[in-house]
Design a protein around this motif. Structure first.
Motif, PDB file in Angstrom:
ATOM      1  N   ASN A 126     -33.543 -12.435 -24.519  1.00  0.00           N
ATOM      2  CA  ASN A 126     -32.497 -12.757 -25.484  1.00  0.00           C
ATOM      3  C   ASN A 126     -32.879 -12.275 -26.877  1.00  0.00           C
ATOM      4  O   ASN A 126     -32.954 -13.045 -27.829  1.00  0.00           O
ATOM      5  CB  ASN A 126     -32.202 -14.259 -25.490  1.00  0.00           C
ATOM      6  CG  ASN A 126     -31.373 -14.678 -24.306  1.00  0.00           C
ATOM      7  OD1 ASN A 126     -30.526 -13.928 -23.843  1.00  0.00           O
ATOM      8  ND2 ASN A 126     -31.615 -15.867 -23.791  1.00  0.00           N
ATOM      9  N   GLN A 160     -26.343 -15.035 -25.704  1.00  0.00           N
ATOM     10  CA  GLN A 160     -27.636 -15.254 -25.052  1.00  0.00           C
ATOM     11  C   GLN A 160     -27.445 -15.760 -23.628  1.00  0.00           C
ATOM     12  O   GLN A 160     -26.558 -16.561 -23.345  1.00  0.00           O
ATOM     13  CB  GLN A 160     -28.471 -16.268 -25.843  1.00  0.00           C
ATOM     14  CG  GLN A 160     -29.001 -15.710 -27.126  1.00  0.00           C
ATOM     15  CD  GLN A 160     -30.043 -16.622 -27.739  1.00  0.00           C
ATOM     16  OE1 GLN A 160     -30.211 -17.772 -27.366  1.00  0.00           O
ATOM     17  NE2 GLN A 160     -30.764 -16.089 -28.710  1.00  0.00           N
ATOM     18  N   LYS A 163     -31.736 -19.717 -20.213  1.00  0.00           N
ATOM     19  CA  LYS A 163     -33.113 -19.615 -19.714  1.00  0.00           C
ATOM     20  C   LYS A 163     -33.149 -20.092 -18.281  1.00  0.00           C
ATOM     21  O   LYS A 163     -32.548 -21.098 -17.938  1.00  0.00           O
ATOM     22  CB  LYS A 163     -34.080 -20.456 -20.565  1.00  0.00           C
ATOM     23  CG  LYS A 163     -34.142 -20.024 -22.012  1.00  0.00           C
ATOM     24  CD  LYS A 163     -34.973 -18.792 -22.168  1.00  0.00           C
ATOM     25  CE  LYS A 163     -35.072 -18.425 -23.636  1.00  0.00           C
ATOM     26  NZ  LYS A 163     -35.743 -17.187 -23.871  1.00  0.00           N
ATOM     27  N   ASN A 164     -33.863 -19.359 -17.419  1.00  0.00           N
ATOM     28  CA  ASN A 164     -33.930 -19.708 -15.986  1.00  0.00           C
ATOM     29  C   ASN A 164     -34.716 -20.961 -15.764  1.00  0.00           C
ATOM     30  O   ASN A 164     -35.625 -21.323 -16.289  1.00  0.00           O
ATOM     31  CB  ASN A 164     -34.526 -18.557 -15.188  1.00  0.00           C
ATOM     32  CG  ASN A 164     -33.597 -17.344 -15.217  1.00  0.00           C
ATOM     33  OD1 ASN A 164     -32.419 -17.456 -15.472  1.00  0.00           O
ATOM     34  ND2 ASN A 164     -34.169 -16.187 -14.947  1.00  0.00           N
TER      35      ASN A 164
END
Length: 164
Positions: A126, A160, A163-164
């Motif tokens: 990102n 963005q 987040k995983n």
């Protein structure tokens, strides 16, 4: 105090209802107005009410057919303002391979990932760690002794990625 709380609950209910109606209208609009030209996209409608959908700008979809030892692809670029990049790589071969995504001018490596046989990786950048400069990129696959087989997909967005 009780009266203030009631006003707060009523305001929240009205706001929630308006948001649901706006989202439902935005997602139903294409079906209702098929064939009618419009200058406002559903993304614009969602952004106007504070929801940021993903606007994908640059995409590379590359099938690795197992015919080259270290294939290279120069078909990916990042447009200014779309520095949020997501990589998807799937290894359908019998040997691991490494993917390197490097900016052509600045030599900034935004991804360096190894994919084991039968595995999938899905990292994101990102516009941080490192920053993602706009411009052209070379996607290099290092297969070692093997012939890489699988799929590589890169997508850039103005929003963005989670987040995983």
């Amino acid at each position: 105090m009780k009266k203030e709380f009631s006003k707060l609950v009523a305001s929240a209910t009205i706001l929630s209802s308006a948001l649901l109606i706006s989202v439902a209208t935005a997602s139903a609009a294409p079906a209702l107005f098929a064939g009618v030209s419009s200058s406002v996209s559903s993304n614009d409608s969602l952004k106007s009410i504070g929801i940021s959908p993903y606007e994908i700008k640059d995409t590379l979809t590359w099938t690795l057919d197992g015919s080259k030892t270290d294939p290279k692809n120069t078909g990916f670029s990042v447009t200014g303002g779309y520095g949020n990049v997501k990589l998807f790589a799937k290894n359908t071969g019998t040997h691991s391979f490494r993917i390197e995504v490097k900016h052509d001018y600045k030599n900034t490596v935004i991804f360096d990932q190894t994919v084991q046989p039968g595995d999938t990786v899905n990292p994101i950048n990102n516009n941080d760690s490192p920053a993602v400069p706009a411009g052209n990129y070379t996607v290099q696959i290092y297969g070692g002794k093997g012939f890489p087989k699988g799929e590589v997909v890169l997508k850039s967005s103005d929003t963005q990625w989670p987040k995983n």
